[in-house]
Design an enzyme around this catalytic site. Structure first.
Site, PDB file in Angstrom:
ATOM      1  N   HIS A 338      17.386  21.600   7.015  1.00 42.37           N
ATOM      2  CA  HIS A 338      16.721  22.780   6.447  1.00 42.37           C
ATOM      3  C   HIS A 338      16.018  23.627   7.508  1.00 42.37           C
ATOM      4  O   HIS A 338      15.430  24.654   7.181  1.00 42.37           O
ATOM      5  CB  HIS A 338      15.707  22.359   5.375  1.00 42.37           C
ATOM      6  CG  HIS A 338      16.335  22.043   4.052  1.00 42.37           C
ATOM      7  ND1 HIS A 338      16.972  20.854   3.803  1.00 42.37           N
ATOM      8  CD2 HIS A 338      16.428  22.766   2.906  1.00 42.37           C
ATOM      9  CE1 HIS A 338      17.426  20.852   2.553  1.00 42.37           C
ATOM     10  NE2 HIS A 338      17.108  22.000   1.997  1.00 42.37           N
ATOM     11  N   GLU A 363       3.853  -3.946   0.745  1.00 44.40           N
ATOM     12  CA  GLU A 363       4.608  -5.075   0.178  1.00 44.40           C
ATOM     13  C   GLU A 363       5.545  -5.700   1.222  1.00 44.40           C
ATOM     14  O   GLU A 363       6.709  -5.997   0.942  1.00 44.40           O
ATOM     15  CB  GLU A 363       5.335  -4.643  -1.093  1.00 44.40           C
ATOM     16  CG  GLU A 363       4.323  -4.250  -2.151  1.00 44.40           C
ATOM     17  CD  GLU A 363       4.859  -4.197  -3.562  1.00 44.40           C
ATOM     18  OE1 GLU A 363       5.850  -4.875  -3.859  1.00 44.40           O
ATOM     19  OE2 GLU A 363       4.248  -3.482  -4.368  1.00 44.40           O
TER      20      GLU A 363
HETATM   21  C1  LIG Z   1      -0.437   2.981   0.298  1.00 44.76           C
HETATM   22  C2  LIG Z   1      -0.688   1.513   0.370  1.00 44.76           C
HETATM   23  C3  LIG Z   1      -0.858   0.790  -0.803  1.00 44.76           C
HETATM   24  C4  LIG Z   1      -1.137  -0.586  -0.763  1.00 44.76           C
HETATM   25  N1  LIG Z   1      -1.378  -1.263  -1.931  1.00 44.76           N
HETATM   26  C5  LIG Z   1      -1.843  -2.542  -1.878  1.00 44.76           C
HETATM   27  C6  LIG Z   1      -2.289  -3.213  -3.083  1.00 44.76           C
HETATM   28  O1  LIG Z   1      -2.198  -2.675  -4.199  1.00 44.76           O
HETATM   29  N2  LIG Z   1      -2.811  -4.453  -2.974  1.00 44.76           N
HETATM   30  C7  LIG Z   1      -2.920  -5.090  -1.769  1.00 44.76           C
HETATM   31  O2  LIG Z   1      -3.429  -6.224  -1.750  1.00 44.76           O
HETATM   32  N3  LIG Z   1      -2.500  -4.495  -0.605  1.00 44.76           N
HETATM   33  C8  LIG Z   1      -1.978  -3.240  -0.636  1.00 44.76           C
HETATM   34  N4  LIG Z   1      -1.578  -2.599   0.519  1.00 44.76           N
HETATM   35  C9  LIG Z   1      -1.700  -3.319   1.796  1.00 44.76           C
HETATM   36  C10 LIG Z   1      -0.352  -3.602   2.451  1.00 44.76           C
HETATM   37  O3  LIG Z   1       0.305  -4.638   1.786  1.00 44.76           O
HETATM   38  C11 LIG Z   1      -0.646  -3.917   3.944  1.00 44.76           C
HETATM   39  O4  LIG Z   1      -1.048  -2.702   4.564  1.00 44.76           O
HETATM   40  C12 LIG Z   1       0.560  -4.497   4.641  1.00 44.76           C
HETATM   41  O5  LIG Z   1       0.838  -5.796   4.165  1.00 44.76           O
HETATM   42  C13 LIG Z   1       0.353  -4.561   6.159  1.00 44.76           C
HETATM   43  O6  LIG Z   1      -0.846  -5.146   6.483  1.00 44.76           O
HETATM   44  P1  LIG Z   1      -1.847  -4.433   7.531  1.00 44.76           P
HETATM   45  O7  LIG Z   1      -2.004  -3.024   7.116  1.00 44.76           O
HETATM   46  O8  LIG Z   1      -3.061  -5.259   7.659  1.00 44.76           O
HETATM   47  O9  LIG Z   1      -1.056  -4.442   8.910  1.00 44.76           O
HETATM   48  P2  LIG Z   1      -1.033  -5.653   9.932  1.00 44.76           P
HETATM   49  O10 LIG Z   1      -0.711  -6.913   9.247  1.00 44.76           O
HETATM   50  O11 LIG Z   1      -2.267  -5.594  10.758  1.00 44.76           O
HETATM   51  O12 LIG Z   1       0.190  -5.248  10.858  1.00 44.76           O
HETATM   52  C14 LIG Z   1       0.091  -4.270  11.906  1.00 44.76           C
HETATM   53  C15 LIG Z   1       1.459  -4.180  12.583  1.00 44.76           C
HETATM   54  O13 LIG Z   1       1.779  -5.455  13.180  1.00 44.76           O
HETATM   55  C16 LIG Z   1       3.011  -5.919  12.654  1.00 44.76           C
HETATM   56  N5  LIG Z   1       2.949  -7.373  12.544  1.00 44.76           N
HETATM   57  C17 LIG Z   1       2.020  -8.123  11.884  1.00 44.76           C
HETATM   58  N6  LIG Z   1       2.307  -9.419  11.990  1.00 44.76           N
HETATM   59  C18 LIG Z   1       3.454  -9.503  12.716  1.00 44.76           C
HETATM   60  C19 LIG Z   1       4.289 -10.575  13.150  1.00 44.76           C
HETATM   61  N7  LIG Z   1       3.996 -11.854  12.858  1.00 44.76           N
HETATM   62  N8  LIG Z   1       5.391 -10.288  13.887  1.00 44.76           N
HETATM   63  C20 LIG Z   1       5.686  -9.001  14.201  1.00 44.76           C
HETATM   64  N9  LIG Z   1       4.967  -7.946  13.809  1.00 44.76           N
HETATM   65  C21 LIG Z   1       3.861  -8.186  13.068  1.00 44.76           C
HETATM   66  C22 LIG Z   1       3.153  -5.255  11.285  1.00 44.76           C
HETATM   67  O14 LIG Z   1       4.493  -5.234  10.879  1.00 44.76           O
HETATM   68  C23 LIG Z   1       2.594  -3.880  11.587  1.00 44.76           C
HETATM   69  O15 LIG Z   1       3.574  -3.107  12.236  1.00 44.76           O
HETATM   70  C24 LIG Z   1      -1.230  -1.247   0.501  1.00 44.76           C
HETATM   71  C25 LIG Z   1      -1.039  -0.519   1.683  1.00 44.76           C
HETATM   72  C26 LIG Z   1      -0.764   0.839   1.636  1.00 44.76           C
HETATM   73  C27 LIG Z   1      -0.600   1.592   2.927  1.00 44.76           C
END
Ligand SMILES: Cc1cc2nc3c(=O)[nH]c(=O)nc-3n(C[C@H](O)[C@H](O)[C@H](O)COP(=O)(O)OP(=O)(O)OC[C@H]3O[C@@H](n4cnc5c(N)ncnc54)[C@H](O)[C@@H]3O)c2cc1C
Length: 389
Positions: A338, A363
């Site tokens: 676009h 998730e």
């Molecule tokens: C819009 C939105 C809605 C949500 N809704 C809910 C909800 O309703 N209820 C709820 O409980 N949670 C909810 N969440 C939370 C969501 O499930 C988490 O953000 C997600 O699981 C990632 O966790 P974190 O943000 O702590 O990232 P982190 O776990 O800190 O990860 C940071 C980065 O490191 C990477 N990483 C982590 N561990 C490893 C590993 N072992 N090997 C390689 N890479 C790794 C991850 O992939 C990511 O790239 C929501 C999040 C968002 C953004």
């Protein structure tokens, strides 16, 4: 092998397609304008109005068992419905659903939480993530300490979808530090009136999650959902409830986006010809179509395995990972097709571009899906030959 739809699947899918086209898509412009004023896209009343219209045609509780007044549709049917709903960015869902783990409620909890949630009288939220524990959910620190017939909950939850509007939350807390996630995490049903606080978290998407704060929040022992100490399993069950549904919705969005891209490419003339005649543009269309088709079968195969009672976790992780990655690539291509218009707020593409990004995070992030997929393979739990072996 028969990959066609049954008459019933086609009929239901077509009904949803017509509903989305007639009832939801006409609201898109209004929803966009509101969201850009930082207002809710659909008001609660409008959502309920649409749900009531669908209910008149029998669409209520599509996943809810029939004994609770729902349709009790299977996973493949749910995926087909979700794909149709995904064709609009308007956040619509049919009424009559409740979190799968609420079905573990005892009789009193069923009356107080499950039935009102199905009826749309109460809104729930699911709270496991904490500032220090996201992917590593086993590491949660929120505690619940027994005090006579009560439990006292302390801790912080973050990124909780619906956390700012929910009437009650399903909160996961450590009840035995020694055991932790191996039998020491418990799920509590906690009313907002019990005293937890919420604050919205602005995100790049239009609908934001919230942070929740628990400071000496007291609940009766009867607030435990399921069994004491078995909360982590419930949490995993909630997260695993239908991972194929997230990429299914993204798939619907991708179909519509590519249709928009093709329409634009046929009409946009540069250097004397429509851009649709350029190989660069055709390859974007072709790659997107192949990926959409691959995603369709990943989603439907995962859903089919759910319906067959097979262990679908590997396929669900694959569908979630592939859907998140490819949907983001496809929306980026369509935006590119676009040109400058794709980057404006005149069109919904930039909105989808922002919204689809979260699919790679919540998730289970891309990295966590890859971790699961590789571990399942390396341990010999599954084969690269898939479920056919
Ligand atoms: C819009 C939105 C809605 C949500 N809704 C809910 C909800 O309703 N209820 C709820 O409980 N949670 C909810 N969440 C939370 C969501 O499930 C988490 O953000 C997600 O699981 C990632 O966790 P974190 O943000 O702590 O990232 P982190 O776990 O800190 O990860 C940071 C980065 O490191 C990477 N990483 C982590 N561990 C490893 C590993 N072992 N090997 C390689 N890479 C790794 C991850 O992939 C990511 O790239 C929501 C999040 C968002 C953004």
């Amino acid at each position: 092998m028969d990959l066609s739809l049954t008459d019933e699947e086609r009929e239901i899918r077509d009904w949803v397609r017509t509903f989305v086209t007639r009832e939801i898509m006409p609201l898109e412009q209004t929803v966009l304008e509101r969201e850009r004023r930082n207002e809710r896209g659909l008001t609660l009343e409008e959502l309920r109005g649409l749900q009531a219209k669908a209910q008149e045609a029998g669409f209520f509780g599509i996943q809810t068992p029939e004994e609770y007044g729902g349709m009790g549709l299977g996973a493949v049917m749910n995926a087909l419905i979700e794909i149709e709903l995904g064709r609009s960015f308007v956040q619509f869902k049919f009424g009559g659903d409740a979190d799968n783990i609420l079905f573990h409620a005892n009789d009193a909890q069923r009356a107080e939480y499950l039935l009102p949630t199905i009826a749309g009288e109460k809104i729930s939220c699911f709270a496991i993530t904490e500032p220090g524990a996201g992917s590593d959910a086993r590491n949660i620190r929120t505690t619940a300490v027994r005090d006579g017939d009560e439990w006292v909950i302390n801790g912080e939850k973050t990124f909780i979808t619906g956390g700012d509007v929910a009437d009650f939350c399903m909160v996961f807390a450590v009840t035995d530090k020694e055991l932790g996630a191996n039998g020491g995490v418990t799920c509590f049903l906690v009313d907002r009136e019990a005293g937890w606080q919420s604050a919205p978290i602005p995100t790049m998407g239009e609908w934001g999650p919230a942070s929740l704060s628990f400071q000496d929040v007291r609940v009766p022992h009867s607030a435990i959902l399921g069994e004491e100490g078995r909360g982590f399993e419930l949490a995993m069950r909630w997260i695993g409830k239908g991972r194929y549904l997230l990429p299914a919705r993204a798939l619907g969005a991708c179909e519509r986006l590519v249709e928009m891209g093709m329409e634009h490419a046929r009409n946009r003339v540069t250097f004397g010809s429509p851009i649709a005649e350029r190989q660069a543009i055709q390859w974007m269309i072709a790659d997107s179509a192949v990926e959409i088709e691959a995603l369709r079968w990943l989603v439907l195969s995962a859903a089919w395995q759910v319906d067959q009672g097979l262990d679908s976790r590997q396929s669900q992780s694959m569908a979630k990972l592939y859907g998140g990655v490819k949907a983001n690539e496809i929306v980026d291509r369509v935006l590119q097709m676009h040109g400058g218009m794709g980057y404006t707020r005149e069109l919904p593409i930039e909105r989808w571009y922002r919204e689809l990004r979260v699919l790679r995070i919540y998730e289970g992030t891309d990295e966590i899906q890859r971790r699961t997929i590789a571990r399942n393979l390396l341990s010999g739990h599954v084969s690269v030959r898939g479920h056919l072996r």
